[in-house]
Scaffold this motif. Sequence first.
Motif, PDB file in Angstrom:
ATOM      1  N   SER A   1       0.821  -1.213   0.000  1.00  0.00           N
ATOM      2  CA  SER A   1       0.000   0.000   0.000  1.00  0.00           C
ATOM      3  C   SER A   1       0.852   1.259   0.000  1.00  0.00           C
ATOM      4  CB  SER A   1      -0.943  -0.007   1.211  1.00  0.00           C
ATOM      5  OG  SER A   1      -0.214  -0.064   2.425  1.00  0.00           O
ATOM      6  N   THR A   2       2.011   1.221   0.652  1.00  0.00           N
ATOM      7  CA  THR A   2       2.913   2.380   0.635  1.00  0.00           C
ATOM      8  C   THR A   2       3.439   2.630  -0.773  1.00  0.00           C
ATOM      9  OG1 THR A   2       3.588   1.965   2.928  1.00  0.00           O
ATOM     10  CG2 THR A   2       5.027   3.363   1.591  1.00  0.00           C
TER      11      THR A   2
ATOM     12  N   ALA B   1       0.509   3.952  -2.853  1.00  0.00           N
ATOM     13  CA  ALA B   1       0.064   5.281  -2.446  1.00  0.00           C
ATOM     14  C   ALA B   1       1.000   6.367  -2.959  1.00  0.00           C
ATOM     15  CB  ALA B   1      -0.038   5.357  -0.922  1.00  0.00           C
TER      16      ALA B   1
ATOM     17  N   ASN C   1       1.466   7.335  -7.464  1.00  0.00           N
ATOM     18  CA  ASN C   1       0.763   8.419  -8.153  1.00  0.00           C
ATOM     19  C   ASN C   1       0.645   8.134  -9.649  1.00  0.00           C
ATOM     20  OD1 ASN C   1      -0.629  10.803  -8.434  1.00  0.00           O
ATOM     21  ND2 ASN C   1       1.212  12.087  -8.526  1.00  0.00           N
TER      22      ASN C   1
ATOM     23  N   TYR D   1      -3.602   4.180 -11.635  1.00  0.00           N
ATOM     24  CA  TYR D   1      -4.685   3.888 -10.708  1.00  0.00           C
ATOM     25  C   TYR D   1      -6.065   4.083 -11.340  1.00  0.00           C
ATOM     26  CZ  TYR D   1      -4.397   8.993 -10.117  1.00  0.00           C
ATOM     27  OH  TYR D   1      -4.333  10.353 -10.324  1.00  0.00           O
TER      28      TYR D   1
ATOM     29  N   PHE E   1      -7.693   2.892  -3.571  1.00  0.00           N
ATOM     30  CA  PHE E   1      -6.703   3.680  -2.842  1.00  0.00           C
ATOM     31  C   PHE E   1      -6.764   5.161  -3.221  1.00  0.00           C
ATOM     32  CE2 PHE E   1      -3.350   0.110  -2.028  1.00  0.00           C
ATOM     33  CZ  PHE E   1      -4.271  -0.544  -1.237  1.00  0.00           C
ATOM     34  N   TYR E   2      -7.366   5.468  -4.359  1.00  0.00           N
ATOM     35  CA  TYR E   2      -7.332   6.832  -4.886  1.00  0.00           C
ATOM     36  C   TYR E   2      -8.718   7.468  -4.985  1.00  0.00           C
ATOM     37  CZ  TYR E   2      -2.403   6.394  -6.195  1.00  0.00           C
ATOM     38  OH  TYR E   2      -1.035   6.257  -6.166  1.00  0.00           O
TER      39      TYR E   2
ATOM     40  N   SER F   1       0.979  12.522  -4.277  1.00  0.00           N
ATOM     41  CA  SER F   1      -0.042  11.567  -4.703  1.00  0.00           C
ATOM     42  C   SER F   1      -1.370  11.875  -4.024  1.00  0.00           C
ATOM     43  CB  SER F   1       0.392  10.148  -4.346  1.00  0.00           C
ATOM     44  OG  SER F   1      -0.668   9.239  -4.536  1.00  0.00           O
TER      45      SER F   1
ATOM     46  N   ALA G   1      -3.614   9.897  -3.321  1.00  0.00           N
ATOM     47  CA  ALA G   1      -3.971   8.803  -2.422  1.00  0.00           C
ATOM     48  C   ALA G   1      -3.640   9.141  -0.976  1.00  0.00           C
ATOM     49  CB  ALA G   1      -3.246   7.527  -2.834  1.00  0.00           C
ATOM     50  N   LEU G   2      -2.621   9.979  -0.771  1.00  0.00           N
ATOM     51  CA  LEU G   2      -2.200  10.319   0.582  1.00  0.00           C
ATOM     52  C   LEU G   2      -3.246  11.158   1.308  1.00  0.00           C
ATOM     53  CD1 LEU G   2       1.547  11.193  -0.131  1.00  0.00           C
ATOM     54  CD2 LEU G   2       0.570   9.024   0.644  1.00  0.00           C
TER      55      LEU G   2
ATOM     56  N   LEU H   1      -6.219   8.019   2.091  1.00  0.00           N
ATOM     57  CA  LEU H   1      -5.894   6.774   2.787  1.00  0.00           C
ATOM     58  C   LEU H   1      -5.802   6.939   4.293  1.00  0.00           C
ATOM     59  CD1 LEU H   1      -3.306   4.929   0.505  1.00  0.00           C
ATOM     60  CD2 LEU H   1      -5.677   4.334   0.978  1.00  0.00           C
TER      61      LEU H   1
ATOM     62  N   ASP I   1      -7.070  -2.856  -6.103  1.00  0.00           N
ATOM     63  CA  ASP I   1      -6.082  -1.879  -6.559  1.00  0.00           C
ATOM     64  C   ASP I   1      -5.124  -2.512  -7.555  1.00  0.00           C
ATOM     65  OD1 ASP I   1      -4.298   0.700  -6.128  1.00  0.00           O
ATOM     66  OD2 ASP I   1      -2.977  -1.031  -5.842  1.00  0.00           O
TER      67      ASP I   1
END
Length: 275
Positions: free
Chosen positions: A52-53, A56, A59, A62, A71-72, A99, A101-102, A105, A258
């Motif tokens: 996941s890191t 995430a 970027n 996705y 995740f996004y 990203s 996603a940060l 998440l 994902d």
Amino acid sequence: MATGIEPSPQAGATGVQDASRAAIPARHLRTDRWWLAPAVTAAGLLAFIVYSTWRAFANADYYHAPYVSPFYSPCLAQNCETMHGGPNWELFGSWWGLSPALLILIFPLGFRLTCYYYRKAYYRGFWASPPACAVAEPHKKYTGETRFPLILQNIHRYFFYFAILVAGVLTYDTALAFRDEHYNWGHMGLGTVVFLVNIALIWAYTLSCHSCRHVVGGRLRHFSKHPVRYRLWGWVGKLNERHMLLAWSSLISVALADFYVFLLATGAFDDPRFF
């Protein structure tokens, strides 16, 4: 009653080695492979953390019409890939350069980190607190969740509300998965099935949460006066019995969803269509 085991005072000893406890030379009396469960748990959680890191911070890759990685979504920044008809809210505008996603998440991650089952899992798997039943933890003292930072676990109920919102958005994304690459309704591919299974498991895990059970049936003195809430409490209770299974199943399914979008976006294969 004499046990044949006398206390053996140890200077400065605490916990199970305290002078008031029975002196047993062995660290524990278990003969089975008690270490296997916490080791597998730690390995599983570590694998998800690494994956996941990576995703995430990637970027990229996705989105592949009509699928968007869980995740996004929802997208809260302006630097998202185009998701026609999807939840692009751009609340953070163009200044957010990392990203997207940060930005989202943190909510499902916070919900899982403070979850009662996941606490048990990573307390045992990573901190050995305790590593297993009838196996003493290596720490000199135990303060529980009464001090910083573990006292922050009490915000779990608030992360639950955010988790409901995120699950709602992912439900909308799943509905959009019934469109084709031209955004016409009536499509169903393998990705649609992947998203359906994922959202079903996410809802089951979210609703099996202990906080959900309390919200539905807590603070009631007479269930007989609240038959609807009692029925809901019973349903949530049945899910709660499988909270551990649902926690792992939904963790795996969201990673697979994902990864499926990643494979489509990178051109690894085309989404098989059923109709």
